[in-house]
Design a protein around this motif. Structure first.
Motif, PDB file in Angstrom:
ATOM      1  N   ASP A 125      -0.529   5.210  -2.156  1.00 53.17           N
ATOM      2  CA  ASP A 125      -1.853   4.579  -2.153  1.00 53.17           C
ATOM      3  C   ASP A 125      -2.679   5.180  -3.286  1.00 53.17           C
ATOM      4  O   ASP A 125      -3.600   5.959  -3.076  1.00 53.17           O
ATOM      5  N   ASN A 149      -6.672  11.147   0.345  1.00 56.81           N
ATOM      6  CA  ASN A 149      -7.334  10.010   0.983  1.00 56.81           C
ATOM      7  C   ASN A 149      -8.469  10.499   1.875  1.00 56.81           C
ATOM      8  O   ASN A 149      -8.404  11.615   2.402  1.00 56.81           O
ATOM      9  N   LEU A 202       0.801  -1.227   0.000  1.00 56.31           N
ATOM     10  CA  LEU A 202       0.000   0.000   0.000  1.00 56.31           C
ATOM     11  C   LEU A 202       0.834   1.278   0.000  1.00 56.31           C
ATOM     12  O   LEU A 202       0.533   2.227  -0.707  1.00 56.31           O
TER      13      LEU A 202
END
Length: 185
Positions: A127, A176, A111
């Motif tokens: 990511d 994110n 990741l």
């Protein structure tokens, strides 16, 4: 040791492998974040390790826990004050996970291109599928915008201090999802 990290080199394998540190410094430059401090130090794996107290810096010294929801296979990076224990039941409600476990070293690498002990939200540029949701502890959420936020910059032999307002700008740039913990009573 305190240095401004504009052009210093890094001999640490996990950063050199995918240029994590260089990419992080590029984000600081792109966002025009110049008010930061870079602290080089011995490897720090835990706030409980011997000698860790000497490596605490002004502001919020934070730890990052990479958690995987066994049911949904979603990942969460819980960012907390370094001496705070993560209450599983409480954070289950905060983040909405079901049954959880810590991510394996292989999952960390896949990741984030990081090894255990070096987990940091600053490597979320790796990511690309935005599989990791960041969960910020209340101590961060309620801190003043000028408070120093202290995190590893992709390796556990350094700590970078940025203001909370700049930390939020970095998170926004990385893209994110972010969950903020509500006040603890």
């Amino acid at each position: 040791m305190l240095i401004n990290k504009d052009s210093a080199s890094n001999d640490n394998e996990e950063c050199n492998t995918d240029n994590n540190e260089k990419r992080f410094l590029g984000i600081l430059k792109e966002l025009e974040i110049t008010d930061y401090n870079w602290h080089e130090h011995e490897a720090l794996f835990s706030a409980d390790q011997e000698g860790a107290e000497e490596l605490m810096f002004p502001g919020l010294n934070l730890k990052n826990l990479l958690i995987k929801d066994k049911k949904t296979e979603a990942f969460f990076m819980v960012v907390l004050e370094d001496h705070r224990r993560m209450d599983q039941k409480h954070f289950k409600q905060v983040a909405g996970w079901h049954k959880n476990r810590f991510a394996t070293p292989e999952e960390m690498w896949e990741l984030l291109r990081l090894k255990p002990g070096s987990v940091t939200p600053y490597a979320l540029f790796n990511d690309t599928e935005k599989k990791v949701t960041v969960v910020l502890g209340n101590e961060i959420v309620t801190a003043d915008d000028a408070e120093w936020i202290n995190l590893h910059p992709c390796r556990n032999t350094a700590t970078v201090s940025v203001h909370k307002s700049d930390f939020y700008r970095i998170l926004e740039k990385l893209g994110n999802p972010v969950i903020e913990e509500k006040s603890i009573e």
